[in-house]
Design a protein around this motif. Structure first.
Motif, PDB file in Angstrom:
ATOM      1  N   ILE A 133     -15.945 -14.947  20.468  1.00  0.00           N
ATOM      2  CA  ILE A 133     -15.253 -16.212  20.759  1.00  0.00           C
ATOM      3  C   ILE A 133     -13.748 -15.989  20.781  1.00  0.00           C
ATOM      4  N   ASP A 134     -13.228 -15.260  19.784  1.00  0.00           N
ATOM      5  CA  ASP A 134     -11.786 -14.984  19.743  1.00  0.00           C
ATOM      6  C   ASP A 134     -11.337 -14.189  20.960  1.00  0.00           C
ATOM      7  N   SER A 135     -12.166 -13.269  21.411  1.00  0.00           N
ATOM      8  CA  SER A 135     -11.828 -12.466  22.589  1.00  0.00           C
ATOM      9  C   SER A 135     -11.740 -13.337  23.836  1.00  0.00           C
ATOM     10  N   VAL A 136     -12.695 -14.232  24.004  1.00  0.00           N
ATOM     11  CA  VAL A 136     -12.683 -15.132  25.165  1.00  0.00           C
ATOM     12  C   VAL A 136     -11.479 -16.071  25.096  1.00  0.00           C
ATOM     13  N   ILE A 137     -11.160 -16.563  23.902  1.00  0.00           N
ATOM     14  CA  ILE A 137      -9.990 -17.440  23.735  1.00  0.00           C
ATOM     15  C   ILE A 137      -8.713 -16.687  24.105  1.00  0.00           C
ATOM     16  N   ALA A 138      -8.602 -15.432  23.672  1.00  0.00           N
ATOM     17  CA  ALA A 138      -7.423 -14.631  24.020  1.00  0.00           C
ATOM     18  C   ALA A 138      -7.334 -14.436  25.529  1.00  0.00           C
ATOM     19  N   ASP A 139      -8.471 -14.170  26.173  1.00  0.00           N
ATOM     20  CA  ASP A 139      -8.473 -14.016  27.630  1.00  0.00           C
ATOM     21  C   ASP A 139      -8.089 -15.319  28.321  1.00  0.00           C
ATOM     22  N   LEU A 140      -8.576 -16.446  27.800  1.00  0.00           N
ATOM     23  CA  LEU A 140      -8.217 -17.738  28.385  1.00  0.00           C
ATOM     24  C   LEU A 140      -6.731 -18.028  28.229  1.00  0.00           C
ATOM     25  N   ASN A 141      -6.154 -17.658  27.093  1.00  0.00           N
ATOM     26  CA  ASN A 141      -4.714 -17.832  26.912  1.00  0.00           C
ATOM     27  C   ASN A 141      -3.931 -16.976  27.898  1.00  0.00           C
ATOM     28  N   THR A 142      -4.405 -15.757  28.138  1.00  0.00           N
ATOM     29  CA  THR A 142      -3.761 -14.890  29.134  1.00  0.00           C
ATOM     30  C   THR A 142      -3.884 -15.500  30.522  1.00  0.00           C
ATOM     31  N   SER A 181      -5.748 -27.945  32.827  1.00  0.00           N
ATOM     32  CA  SER A 181      -6.484 -28.743  31.851  1.00  0.00           C
ATOM     33  C   SER A 181      -7.866 -28.153  31.575  1.00  0.00           C
ATOM     34  N   ASP A 182      -8.487 -27.509  32.564  1.00  0.00           N
ATOM     35  CA  ASP A 182      -9.803 -26.909  32.353  1.00  0.00           C
ATOM     36  C   ASP A 182      -9.736 -25.775  31.336  1.00  0.00           C
ATOM     37  N   ILE A 183      -8.684 -24.986  31.390  1.00  0.00           N
ATOM     38  CA  ILE A 183      -8.523 -23.895  30.430  1.00  0.00           C
ATOM     39  C   ILE A 183      -8.290 -24.471  29.042  1.00  0.00           C
ATOM     40  N   ASN A 184      -7.487 -25.515  28.944  1.00  0.00           N
ATOM     41  CA  ASN A 184      -7.235 -26.149  27.654  1.00  0.00           C
ATOM     42  C   ASN A 184      -8.521 -26.700  27.044  1.00  0.00           C
ATOM     43  N   VAL A 185      -9.355 -27.324  27.851  1.00  0.00           N
ATOM     44  CA  VAL A 185     -10.634 -27.864  27.373  1.00  0.00           C
ATOM     45  C   VAL A 185     -11.541 -26.728  26.908  1.00  0.00           C
ATOM     46  N   ALA A 186     -11.583 -25.651  27.674  1.00  0.00           N
ATOM     47  CA  ALA A 186     -12.427 -24.513  27.300  1.00  0.00           C
ATOM     48  C   ALA A 186     -11.979 -23.906  25.969  1.00  0.00           C
ATOM     49  N   ILE A 187     -10.678 -23.758  25.790  1.00  0.00           N
ATOM     50  CA  ILE A 187     -10.156 -23.199  24.542  1.00  0.00           C
ATOM     51  C   ILE A 187     -10.493 -24.102  23.359  1.00  0.00           C
ATOM     52  N   SER A 188     -10.279 -25.401  23.512  1.00  0.00           N
ATOM     53  CA  SER A 188     -10.562 -26.306  22.393  1.00  0.00           C
ATOM     54  C   SER A 188     -12.055 -26.349  22.087  1.00  0.00           C
ATOM     55  N   SER A 189     -12.895 -26.266  23.102  1.00  0.00           N
ATOM     56  CA  SER A 189     -14.345 -26.237  22.872  1.00  0.00           C
ATOM     57  C   SER A 189     -14.753 -24.977  22.125  1.00  0.00           C
ATOM     58  N   LEU A 190     -14.194 -23.846  22.514  1.00  0.00           N
ATOM     59  CA  LEU A 190     -14.509 -22.595  21.833  1.00  0.00           C
ATOM     60  C   LEU A 190     -13.998 -22.598  20.394  1.00  0.00           C
ATOM     61  N   GLU A 191     -12.818 -23.180  20.174  1.00  0.00           N
ATOM     62  CA  GLU A 191     -12.284 -23.276  18.813  1.00  0.00           C
ATOM     63  C   GLU A 191     -13.221 -24.095  17.930  1.00  0.00           C
ATOM     64  N   ARG A 192     -13.756 -25.191  18.479  1.00  0.00           N
ATOM     65  CA  ARG A 192     -14.670 -26.035  17.709  1.00  0.00           C
ATOM     66  C   ARG A 192     -15.979 -25.310  17.412  1.00  0.00           C
ATOM     67  N   MET A 193     -16.393 -24.404  18.286  1.00  0.00           N
ATOM     68  CA  MET A 193     -17.624 -23.646  18.071  1.00  0.00           C
ATOM     69  C   MET A 193     -17.512 -22.725  16.867  1.00  0.00           C
ATOM     70  N   LYS A 194     -16.302 -22.299  16.538  1.00  0.00           N
ATOM     71  CA  LYS A 194     -16.122 -21.331  15.463  1.00  0.00           C
ATOM     72  C   LYS A 194     -16.383 -21.926  14.083  1.00  0.00           C
ATOM     73  N   TYR A 195     -16.122 -23.192  13.868  1.00  0.00           N
ATOM     74  CA  TYR A 195     -16.226 -23.764  12.532  1.00  0.00           C
ATOM     75  C   TYR A 195     -17.651 -23.804  11.986  1.00  0.00           C
ATOM     76  N   PRO A 196     -18.646 -24.248  12.737  1.00  0.00           N
ATOM     77  CA  PRO A 196     -20.008 -24.215  12.186  1.00  0.00           C
ATOM     78  C   PRO A 196     -20.466 -22.786  11.862  1.00  0.00           C
TER      79      PRO A 196
END
Length: 79
Positions: free
Chosen positions: A33-42, A51-66
């Motif tokens: 997940i962190d790797s994909v988030i880093a790639d999305l930030n790049t 906005s699509d990249i921002n939504v994807a990043i926030s969705s992936l961040e939320r996936m990490k907590y559970p």
């Protein structure tokens, strides 16, 4: 031949797509997940505001907590 930002963005988007299709969302590790988030930030830095990249990043961040909670429970059970 030098790659343009557009070419690099397309290549990176394909890499992200492959990473997300390869791993099932419910089985992705924190590292994946962190790797994909880093790639999305790049990718966001290459294409600018998206906005699509921002939504994807926030969705992936939320996936990490559970997953973090499950990891803590599993470690506690082992101890």
């Amino acid at each position: 031949m030098t790659l343009t930002n557009r070419d690099r963005a397309i290549a990176l988007a394909e890499q992200i797509y492959d990473a997300l299709n390869h791993d099932l969302f419910d089985q992705m590790s924190h590292g994946a997940i962190d790797s994909v988030i880093a790639d999305l930030n790049t990718l966001r830095s290459l294409v600018g505001r998206c906005s699509d990249i921002n939504v994807a990043i926030s969705s992936l961040e939320r996936m990490k907590y559970p997953r973090a909670n499950k990891l803590l429970k599993a470690q506690s059970a082992k101890e």
